[in-house]
Design a protein around this motif. Sequence first.
Motif, mmCIF file in Angstrom:
data_model
loop_
_atom_site.group_PDB
_atom_site.id
_atom_site.type_symbol
_atom_site.label_atom_id
_atom_site.label_comp_id
_atom_site.label_asym_id
_atom_site.label_seq_id
_atom_site.Cartn_x
_atom_site.Cartn_y
_atom_site.Cartn_z
ATOM 1 N N HIS A 220 0.805 -1.210 0.000
ATOM 2 C CA HIS A 220 0.000 0.000 0.000
ATOM 3 C C HIS A 220 0.841 1.263 0.000
ATOM 4 C CE1 HIS A 220 -4.138 -1.261 0.819
ATOM 5 N NE2 HIS A 220 -4.435 0.007 0.840
ATOM 6 N N TYR A 221 0.274 2.316 -0.508
ATOM 7 C CA TYR A 221 0.811 3.682 -0.357
ATOM 8 C C TYR A 221 2.203 3.849 -0.947
ATOM 9 C CZ TYR A 221 -2.584 2.871 3.422
ATOM 10 O OH TYR A 221 -3.678 2.483 4.154
ATOM 11 N N ALA A 222 2.657 2.902 -1.778
ATOM 12 C CA ALA A 222 4.068 2.867 -2.159
ATOM 13 C C ALA A 222 4.369 3.629 -3.443
ATOM 14 C CB ALA A 222 4.507 1.416 -2.329
ATOM 15 N N PRO A 223 5.345 4.559 -3.388
ATOM 16 C CA PRO A 223 5.821 5.184 -4.628
ATOM 17 C C PRO A 223 6.786 4.240 -5.334
ATOM 18 C CG PRO A 223 7.067 6.028 -2.762
ATOM 19 C CD PRO A 223 6.084 5.003 -2.211
ATOM 20 N N GLN A 224 7.211 4.610 -6.543
ATOM 21 C CA GLN A 224 8.250 3.850 -7.256
ATOM 22 C C GLN A 224 9.565 3.948 -6.502
ATOM 23 O OE1 GLN A 224 8.308 2.621 -10.809
ATOM 24 N NE2 GLN A 224 6.168 2.396 -10.274
ATOM 25 N N ALA A 225 9.812 5.118 -5.931
ATOM 26 C CA ALA A 225 11.089 5.388 -5.256
ATOM 27 C C ALA A 225 11.300 4.413 -4.093
ATOM 28 C CB ALA A 225 11.097 6.819 -4.730
ATOM 29 N N ILE A 226 12.544 4.052 -3.879
ATOM 30 C CA ILE A 226 12.900 3.253 -2.698
ATOM 31 C C ILE A 226 12.904 4.201 -1.500
ATOM 32 C CG2 ILE A 226 14.796 1.968 -1.596
ATOM 33 C CD1 ILE A 226 15.651 1.205 -4.498
ATOM 34 N N LEU A 227 12.269 3.789 -0.409
ATOM 35 C CA LEU A 227 12.246 4.630 0.790
ATOM 36 C C LEU A 227 13.180 4.039 1.841
ATOM 37 C CD1 LEU A 227 8.421 5.373 1.038
ATOM 38 C CD2 LEU A 227 10.204 6.732 -0.073
ATOM 39 N N LEU A 228 14.084 4.849 2.320
ATOM 40 C CA LEU A 228 15.039 4.426 3.348
ATOM 41 C C LEU A 228 14.637 5.080 4.666
ATOM 42 C CD1 LEU A 228 18.263 5.008 1.207
ATOM 43 C CD2 LEU A 228 17.049 2.841 1.581
ATOM 44 N N TRP A 297 0.591 10.636 15.059
ATOM 45 C CA TRP A 297 1.930 10.215 14.612
ATOM 46 C C TRP A 297 1.981 8.707 14.370
ATOM 47 C CZ3 TRP A 297 5.033 13.743 12.839
ATOM 48 C CH2 TRP A 297 5.071 15.015 13.397
ATOM 49 N N ALA A 298 1.214 7.934 15.152
ATOM 50 C CA ALA A 298 1.229 6.476 14.984
ATOM 51 C C ALA A 298 0.691 6.104 13.600
ATOM 52 C CB ALA A 298 0.412 5.806 16.086
ATOM 53 N N SER A 299 -0.367 6.817 13.154
ATOM 54 C CA SER A 299 -0.909 6.554 11.807
ATOM 55 C C SER A 299 0.109 6.941 10.733
ATOM 56 C CB SER A 299 -2.195 7.361 11.567
ATOM 57 O OG SER A 299 -3.159 7.070 12.538
ATOM 58 N N ILE A 300 0.795 8.060 10.956
ATOM 59 C CA ILE A 300 1.791 8.527 9.982
ATOM 60 C C ILE A 300 2.927 7.502 9.871
ATOM 61 C CG2 ILE A 300 3.559 10.320 9.591
ATOM 62 C CD1 ILE A 300 1.483 12.262 11.003
ATOM 63 N N ALA A 301 3.389 7.010 11.020
ATOM 64 C CA ALA A 301 4.475 6.022 11.017
ATOM 65 C C ALA A 301 4.031 4.745 10.302
ATOM 66 C CB ALA A 301 4.903 5.706 12.449
ATOM 67 N N GLU A 302 2.793 4.322 10.564
ATOM 68 C CA GLU A 302 2.290 3.096 9.931
ATOM 69 C C GLU A 302 2.260 3.250 8.412
ATOM 70 O OE1 GLU A 302 -1.149 0.408 8.551
ATOM 71 O OE2 GLU A 302 -1.056 2.587 8.496
ATOM 72 N N ARG A 303 1.786 4.404 7.923
ATOM 73 C CA ARG A 303 1.722 4.625 6.473
ATOM 74 C C ARG A 303 3.123 4.617 5.863
ATOM 75 N NH1 ARG A 303 -3.035 4.184 7.960
ATOM 76 N NH2 ARG A 303 -4.792 5.232 6.926
ATOM 77 N N LEU A 304 4.081 5.252 6.547
ATOM 78 C CA LEU A 304 5.437 5.317 5.992
ATOM 79 C C LEU A 304 6.097 3.938 5.967
ATOM 80 C CD1 LEU A 304 6.687 8.687 7.505
ATOM 81 C CD2 LEU A 304 6.339 8.145 5.074
ATOM 82 N N LEU A 305 5.880 3.162 7.028
ATOM 83 C CA LEU A 305 6.448 1.807 7.053
ATOM 84 C C LEU A 305 5.878 0.980 5.912
ATOM 85 C CD1 LEU A 305 6.364 1.163 10.896
ATOM 86 C CD2 LEU A 305 8.419 1.207 9.455
#
Length: 310
Positions: A220-228, A297-305
Amino acid sequence: MKIDVSEAVSLLNQGEVAALPTETVYGLAASLNQPGAIKKVFELKGRPMVNPLIIHLADWQEIEAYALDFPPGFERLAEAFWPGPLTLILPIYPERIDPLVRADLPTAGFRIPAHPLTFKVLQETGPLVMPSANLSGKPSSTQSEHVEHDFGADFPVLYGGSCMRGLESTILYYQEPFWGVVRMGSLAPHAFQDILGYEPLNLAAATASKPICPGQLLRHYAPQAILLLDPIEMNLAPCLIGFKERAYPQDRRLLLLGSIEDPGEVALHLYQLLRQLDREGIAAAWIDMDFPRDGLWASIAERLLRAAGR
Ligand code: TXA
Ligand code: MG
């Protein structure tokens, strides 16, 4: 393609699909009474059939036609949070809702969105299914341009400006004797304390291998870019995503999520920034994950993970 409220109503009533704004993210709408349009929503998004859709309405009394019963606290939640970024999963009469909508589950998700234009549409059309208006797996759309990017410039979109919240609704599910969170979202668990007398537990984490919310299993929510996301990886990325109060190396492209003091602002910018990475053709970005983990912030962290594929 920009359409107005009456064009949206007639398209939806004719069994067509149209994108509508909500306060969370844009939705890809189809009438609950139009099986062909519902199928088209899955096809357009490339959405797996195992992932059910949320039913959106203008009036929560309409839910009585579908729900077997209202669990304790339902009416208080409905009165307090609707219209707003809350989805409630309820047991339903299976014969009254197309199995496609609910992925064959004996339940369905309901929400009254808080956007004046979409509210007007819903008053005319009756219940609409509305997943987020993005290609399956990609970041959600918080602006009309995002919808047109994913579905084409000719796709009918009711322009409603930038979404006010930028993160999807929080989804609650009743498991005797408590409501629990099955998808984190725009409403933090503490928002429910005064209404329910307790903070709903995060069942999304507790049931991670067999989630109550099938969408939690999917990429989910994933761009093409690799996220570090690891601090030690900062030097590996040509682009840094961080907070406006902080200093970062100046030899890289810097994108700002907003203020470390304001999770609402960060939520608002999140998907837009993930989309910007792909628009600029950025191959990899490092994200400053040094932020609190409470409340929104917990929702934001979940989306980024999840966007990073973790
Ligand atoms: O804010 C929102 O909720 C947005 C706007 C457009 O309203 N909609 C949205 O829909 O996020 P979508 O389809 O992107 O996500 C719906 C989530 C999925 O994870 C799905 O698995 C879950 O809701 N869901 C829907 N019906 C369910 C059910 N009966 N039981 C468990 N989970 C359900
Ligand atoms: Mg979605």
